[in-house]
Scaffold this motif. Structure first.
Motif, short mmCIF file in Angstrom:
data_model
loop_
_atom_site.label_atom_id
_atom_site.label_comp_id
_atom_site.label_asym_id
_atom_site.label_seq_id
_atom_site.Cartn_x
_atom_site.Cartn_y
_atom_site.Cartn_z
N GLY A 181 0.84 -1.17 0.11
CA GLY A 181 -0.04 -0.16 -0.06
C GLY A 181 0.88 1.16 0.10
N PHE A 182 2.06 1.37 0.97
CA PHE A 182 2.68 2.41 1.00
C PHE A 182 3.62 2.53 -0.41
CE2 PHE A 182 6.84 4.59 1.56
CZ PHE A 182 6.50 5.40 2.55
N VAL A 183 4.07 1.64 -1.00
CA VAL A 183 4.65 1.58 -2.38
C VAL A 183 3.60 2.23 -3.47
CG1 VAL A 183 5.51 0.38 -4.42
CG2 VAL A 183 6.32 0.21 -2.07
N VAL A 184 2.46 1.61 -3.56
CA VAL A 184 1.26 2.25 -4.45
C VAL A 184 1.09 3.81 -4.10
CG1 VAL A 184 -1.25 2.33 -5.06
CG2 VAL A 184 0.25 -0.14 -4.78
N GLY A 185 0.97 4.17 -2.99
CA GLY A 185 0.56 5.56 -2.75
C GLY A 185 1.74 6.36 -3.00
N ILE A 186 3.12 6.13 -2.75
CA ILE A 186 3.99 7.08 -2.92
C ILE A 186 4.52 7.32 -4.42
CG2 ILE A 186 6.02 5.42 -2.76
CD1 ILE A 186 7.50 7.39 -1.00
N LEU A 187 4.25 6.07 -4.98
CA LEU A 187 4.21 6.18 -6.53
C LEU A 187 3.21 6.73 -7.43
CD1 LEU A 187 5.83 2.61 -7.49
CD2 LEU A 187 7.06 4.69 -7.27
N ALA A 188 1.90 6.81 -7.06
CA ALA A 188 0.69 7.10 -7.65
C ALA A 188 0.66 8.54 -7.46
CB ALA A 188 -0.37 6.40 -7.06
N ILE A 189 1.12 9.28 -6.42
CA ILE A 189 0.83 10.75 -5.87
C ILE A 189 1.69 11.39 -7.08
CG2 ILE A 189 2.76 10.64 -4.40
CD1 ILE A 189 -0.83 12.23 -4.13
N GLY A 190 2.69 11.14 -7.71
CA GLY A 190 3.69 11.78 -8.37
C GLY A 190 2.54 12.20 -9.75
N PRO A 191 2.16 11.15 -10.50
CA PRO A 191 1.18 11.43 -11.73
C PRO A 191 0.05 12.46 -11.11
CG PRO A 191 1.36 9.37 -11.45
CD PRO A 191 2.55 9.76 -10.46
N LEU A 192 -0.54 11.79 -10.18
CA LEU A 192 -1.55 12.67 -9.72
C LEU A 192 -1.55 13.91 -9.43
CD1 LEU A 192 -3.32 9.87 -7.74
CD2 LEU A 192 -4.07 10.77 -9.75
N GLY A 193 -0.36 14.33 -8.84
CA GLY A 193 -0.08 15.64 -8.66
C GLY A 193 0.20 16.42 -9.94
N ARG A 194 0.80 15.88 -10.80
CA ARG A 194 0.91 16.56 -12.26
C ARG A 194 -0.54 16.72 -12.78
NH1 ARG A 194 6.19 14.09 -12.18
NH2 ARG A 194 5.17 11.98 -12.65
N LEU A 195 -1.29 15.83 -12.73
CA LEU A 195 -2.76 15.70 -13.30
C LEU A 195 -3.48 16.97 -12.64
CD1 LEU A 195 -4.72 14.39 -15.23
CD2 LEU A 195 -5.45 12.98 -13.18
N PHE A 196 -3.41 17.21 -11.51
CA PHE A 196 -3.99 18.27 -10.64
C PHE A 196 -3.23 19.49 -10.83
CE2 PHE A 196 -6.34 14.42 -9.60
CZ PHE A 196 -7.66 14.99 -9.58
N LYS A 197 -2.29 19.53 -11.44
CA LYS A 197 -1.52 20.87 -11.80
C LYS A 197 -0.86 21.50 -10.71
CE LYS A 197 -4.55 21.85 -15.78
NZ LYS A 197 -5.48 22.82 -16.53
N ARG A 198 -0.61 20.51 -9.66
CA ARG A 198 0.47 20.99 -8.54
C ARG A 198 1.68 20.98 -8.70
NH1 ARG A 198 -3.12 21.96 -4.12
NH2 ARG A 198 -5.24 22.38 -5.05
#
Length: 207
Positions: A181-198
């Motif tokens: 779960g930790f690995v999924v979260g730490i990897l997924a937040i990168g592209p999601l951050g770009r998707l939400f323009k942060r």
């Protein structure tokens, strides 16, 4: 704590509420737990329903507190429009993939697993790249991200090997699900951050 986003608060509150109703079930929710052997038999529902269950009050309350603490920065990153739906999808995905990872590691085991810890560790992984970054996402290889990740995995491994965690009550701790779960979260937040323009926070190098 006083400004926690609503979706985070609802998820956290759902844990003790659902555990209360779980205690009223004849089998204490055992039919909705996940066992790795379910994968061999094509039963996938437990990947999702198991995160609605907990082993004890301390287990449910500890996960609820962690969800509030680490879910808040993640929910704020996603914003207010479609953010709540994205946050819920992120949370559920982390939990389901954590259970799947546990099932693949312990392939064929009949031992059931319950708890939202895999999903919560997904929030912890994501928050590891958000804390102190002023609403942006730190690079995956940022030294602070690496240091915090190693610390979290050390604690996770210690509790898994020693077998002690409040509320575990002698049950085996699914530390592998926490790690996935930790690995999924730490990897997924990168592209999601770009998707939400942060974007991803790029640190200036200092001598």
């Amino acid at each position: 704590m006083f400004n926690v986003p609503l979706p985070v608060l609802l998820i956290a509150l759902s844990m003790p509420v659902l555990f209360f109703f779980q205690q009223q079930l004849p089998d204490m929710g055992a039919s909705m737990a996940f066992a790795p052997a379910d994968l061999e038999q094509g039963r996938w529902g437990g990947l999702f329903t198991s995160m609605l269950l907990h082993a004890s009050w301390p287990h449910a309350l500890m996960n609820a507190v962690a969800a509030v603490a680490f879910g808040a920065p993640v929910a704020r990153l996603f914003g207010d429009r479609i953010g709540p739906s994205v946050f819920l999808l992120f949370y559920v995905s982390c939990g389901a993939l954590a259970a799947l990872g546990y099932g693949l590691i312990h392939w064929g085991s009949p031992n059931p697993m319950v708890g939202a810890s895999g999903a919560v560790f997904g929030l912890i992984g994501a928050a590891t790249r958000l804390l102190g970054a002023h609403g942006r996402v730190r690079p995956l290889l940022d030294k602070r991200v690496i240091a915090m990740s190693l610390a979290w995995m050390a604690v996770n491994l210690f509790t898994g090997v020693v077998g002690y965690m409040p509320g575990a009550e002698g049950a085996q701790i699914a530390w592998e699900a926490h790690a996935v779960g930790f690995v999924v979260g730490i990897l997924a937040i990168g592209p999601l951050g770009r998707l939400f323009k942060r974007g991803v926070l790029i640190e200036e190098e200092t001598a």
